[in-house]
Design a protein around this motif. Structure first.
Motif, PDB file in Angstrom:
ATOM      1  N   ARG A  13       0.835  -1.211   0.000  1.00 31.71           N
ATOM      2  CA  ARG A  13       0.000   0.000   0.000  1.00 31.71           C
ATOM      3  C   ARG A  13       0.867   1.258   0.000  1.00 31.71           C
ATOM      4  N   ALA A  14       1.913   1.244   0.806  1.00 27.10           N
ATOM      5  CA  ALA A  14       2.817   2.395   0.854  1.00 27.10           C
ATOM      6  C   ALA A  14       3.493   2.591  -0.497  1.00 27.10           C
ATOM      7  N   MET A  15       3.895   1.497  -1.131  1.00 29.10           N
ATOM      8  CA  MET A  15       4.546   1.581  -2.433  1.00 29.10           C
ATOM      9  C   MET A  15       3.585   2.151  -3.484  1.00 29.10           C
ATOM     10  N   VAL A  16       2.361   1.668  -3.505  1.00 31.47           N
ATOM     11  CA  VAL A  16       1.361   2.164  -4.452  1.00 31.47           C
ATOM     12  C   VAL A  16       1.111   3.650  -4.214  1.00 31.47           C
ATOM     13  N   VAL A  71      12.786   0.521  -4.993  1.00 31.48           N
ATOM     14  CA  VAL A  71      11.703  -0.354  -5.456  1.00 31.48           C
ATOM     15  C   VAL A  71      10.550   0.509  -5.933  1.00 31.48           C
ATOM     16  N   GLY A  72       9.669  -0.070  -6.720  1.00 32.00           N
ATOM     17  CA  GLY A  72       8.490   0.681  -7.134  1.00 32.00           C
ATOM     18  C   GLY A  72       7.865   0.150  -8.396  1.00 32.00           C
ATOM     19  N   ASN A  73       7.118   1.028  -9.057  1.00 31.38           N
ATOM     20  CA  ASN A  73       6.351   0.668 -10.252  1.00 31.38           C
ATOM     21  C   ASN A  73       5.526  -0.592  -9.999  1.00 31.38           C
ATOM     22  N   PRO A  74       4.629  -0.545  -9.009  1.00 27.22           N
ATOM     23  CA  PRO A  74       3.824  -1.720  -8.693  1.00 27.22           C
ATOM     24  C   PRO A  74       2.941  -2.118  -9.868  1.00 27.22           C
TER      25      PRO A  74
END
Length: 144
Positions: A13-16, A71-74
């Protein structure tokens, strides 16, 4: 400590959320800040989630200790897992509600009757078709 799955969902959720704000990759430290979890818990969640197939997000660089640099781009799958992507049922319900609302507010009697027929169809025998339309809309699949 939260349950493992709650921890992992919190990190996703934090990543999004961060990706929606910035459009790019982020650091585990920012994920920890956003999720309220410790840096250790974020790293543990990222290690667990990074092994998922199909992948849930991109990684950029890693240390020899297995820590992530960015990290990222979910993916859509990651968004669905953490509830940030609609399900076919939700899209179907929105579609059916919009048709019903249109029928309720339509002044033209013929058009109102037609909208009520469409609504009745999608609430009955056409329910599966409505769900297929919802699923296709989510997947951006134009072959309904």
């Amino acid at each position: 400590m939260k349950e493992t799955w709650e921890r992992d969902i919190s990190v996703l959720r934090a990543m999004v959320s961060l990706h929606d704000e910035t459009g790019g990759l982020t650091t585990p430290a920012r994920l920890a800040e956003r999720s309220g979890l410790s840096h250790y818990d974020v790293e543990a969640a990222l290690r667990a989630l990074a092994r998922e197939q199909p992948v849930l997000f991109e990684t950029q660089g890693a240390t020899t200790l297995g820590r992530f640099l960015k990290v990222g781009n979910p993916t859509g799958r990651a968004r669905r897992i953490c509830g940030a992507w609609p399900t076919p049922e939700q899209v179907t319900q929105k579609l059916l509600s919009a048709i019903r609302d249109a029928a309720d507010t339509e002044a033209d009697a013929q058009l109102q009757a037609a909208l009520r027929l469409v609504s009745a169809y999608f609430h009955g025998p056409g329910r599966c078709r409505a769900a297929a339309i919802g699923a296709a809309a989510i997947a951006w699949d134009r072959e309904w």
